[in-house]
Design a protein around this motif. Structure first.
Motif, PDB file in Angstrom:
ATOM      1  N   GLY A  78      29.616   9.088   2.053  1.00  0.00           N
ATOM      2  CA  GLY A  78      30.845   9.817   2.833  1.00  0.00           C
ATOM      3  C   GLY A  78      30.639   9.688   4.520  1.00  0.00           C
ATOM      4  N   SER A  79      31.695   9.456   5.237  1.00  0.00           N
ATOM      5  CA  SER A  79      31.480   9.639   6.494  1.00  0.00           C
ATOM      6  C   SER A  79      30.654  10.717   7.248  1.00  0.00           C
ATOM      7  N   CYS A  80      30.600  12.055   6.661  1.00  0.00           N
ATOM      8  CA  CYS A  80      29.846  13.132   7.352  1.00  0.00           C
ATOM      9  C   CYS A  80      28.453  12.688   7.207  1.00  0.00           C
ATOM     10  N   PRO A 126      33.606  13.833   9.999  1.00  0.00           N
ATOM     11  CA  PRO A 126      34.251  14.865  10.908  1.00  0.00           C
ATOM     12  C   PRO A 126      33.530  16.338  10.626  1.00  0.00           C
ATOM     13  N   GLY A 134      33.242   6.019   4.459  1.00  0.00           N
ATOM     14  CA  GLY A 134      34.592   6.297   4.067  1.00  0.00           C
ATOM     15  C   GLY A 134      34.733   8.091   3.923  1.00  0.00           C
ATOM     16  N   CYS A 135      35.895   8.565   4.131  1.00  0.00           N
ATOM     17  CA  CYS A 135      36.299   9.815   4.113  1.00  0.00           C
ATOM     18  C   CYS A 135      37.505  10.162   3.164  1.00  0.00           C
ATOM     19  N   PRO A 136      37.431  10.286   1.844  1.00  0.00           N
ATOM     20  CA  PRO A 136      36.090  10.248   1.265  1.00  0.00           C
ATOM     21  C   PRO A 136      35.356   9.081   1.040  1.00  0.00           C
ATOM     22  N   GLU A 178      25.355  14.043   0.279  1.00  0.00           N
ATOM     23  CA  GLU A 178      26.982  14.084   0.736  1.00  0.00           C
ATOM     24  C   GLU A 178      26.644  15.068   1.890  1.00  0.00           C
ATOM     25  N   CYS A 195      30.198  20.193   4.342  1.00  0.00           N
ATOM     26  CA  CYS A 195      31.226  19.019   4.179  1.00  0.00           C
ATOM     27  C   CYS A 195      32.397  19.984   3.274  1.00  0.00           C
ATOM     28  N   CYS A 196      33.424  19.182   2.889  1.00  0.00           N
ATOM     29  CA  CYS A 196      34.463  19.489   2.040  1.00  0.00           C
ATOM     30  C   CYS A 196      34.381  19.045   0.789  1.00  0.00           C
ATOM     31  N   GLU A 197      33.358  18.226   0.113  1.00  0.00           N
ATOM     32  CA  GLU A 197      32.933  17.788  -1.064  1.00  0.00           C
ATOM     33  C   GLU A 197      33.917  16.744  -1.618  1.00  0.00           C
ATOM     34  N   ASP A 198      34.869  16.275  -0.915  1.00  0.00           N
ATOM     35  CA  ASP A 198      35.803  15.273  -1.594  1.00  0.00           C
ATOM     36  C   ASP A 198      34.989  14.097  -2.303  1.00  0.00           C
ATOM     37  N   SER A 199      33.969  13.594  -1.868  1.00  0.00           N
ATOM     38  CA  SER A 199      33.233  12.588  -2.367  1.00  0.00           C
ATOM     39  C   SER A 199      32.745  13.016  -3.673  1.00  0.00           C
TER      40      SER A 199
HETATM   41  S1  SF4 Z   1      33.401  12.455   4.830  1.00  0.00           S
HETATM   42 FE1  SF4 Z   1      35.588  13.265   4.734  1.00  0.00          FE
HETATM   43  S2  SF4 Z   1      35.825  13.578   2.483  1.00  0.00           S
HETATM   44 FE2  SF4 Z   1      33.586  13.408   2.901  1.00  0.00          FE
HETATM   45  S3  SF4 Z   1      32.799  15.511   2.993  1.00  0.00           S
HETATM   46 FE3  SF4 Z   1      33.306  14.535   5.055  1.00  0.00          FE
HETATM   47  S4  SF4 Z   1      35.231  15.428   5.724  1.00  0.00           S
HETATM   48 FE4  SF4 Z   1      35.091  15.600   3.479  1.00  0.00          FE
END
Ligand code: SF4
Length: 161
Positions: free
Chosen positions: A88-90, A96, A139-141, A62, A15-19
């Protein structure tokens, strides 16, 4: 019991680690309250020295599960965690991070070499596809309010006051 703390771990997969960033922001706001209630075990964003994952009351997970190695690690984490919270959504739905699941057949063929060479699974999975999940924070994040409600629920369940 006075002084009892919640043993917490935070692990991140694809993932992108935003959470993680949201969590650090929340830590800024709640530091003095949480330092009396939380003992961080495995948490690479906060501790530069982490022993291997040695178990916790609550593990926040996450990201989505994309490789066989991640799948095995997640199963080990489940065995050593009393509660698992998908963050998070991932982690909750796969997306995503799981976009490649939706590629058309020709695009899937194009990426097959990389998928096989790097031990990726045929599909990217949400955490609940692999192990039992106790709570989810969508949620995203991640949604901050749901995260705080979930953490407070965990404090109550483990008798942390
Ligand atoms: S849920 Fe959204 S913010 Fe969190 S890791 Fe996935 S893409 Fe990134």
């Amino acid at each position: 019991m006075a002084g009892k703390k919640l043993a917490v771990s935070w692990v991140t997969f694809a993932c992108c680690e935003d959470s993680s960033i949201i969590f650090v922001e929340l830590l800024n706001q709640h530091f003095f309250e949480w330092k009396e209630k939380i003992e961080f075990h495995y948490c690479r964003m906060l501790k530069n020295k982490n022993s291997s994952f040695d178990g916790s009351d609550v593990t926040f997970v996450e990201g989505a599960i994309a490789t066989k190695e991640d799948e095995d690690e997640l199963r080990m984490i489940r065995e050593k965690s009393k509660k698992i919270v998908a963050i998070g959504s991932c982690a909750c739905t796969g997306l995503p991070s799981a976009q490649r699941n939706q590629f058309d057949e020709s695009t899937k063929r194009e990426i097959m070499l990389i998928v096989e060479r790097f031990g990726h699974l045929e599909k990217v999975h949400p955490v609940k596809d692999i192990v039992k999940v106790d709570y989810q924070v969508p949620g995203c994040p991640m949604d901050e309010k749901i995260f705080l409600d979930t953490l407070n629920k965990c404090f109550a369940e483990f008798g942390i006051h």
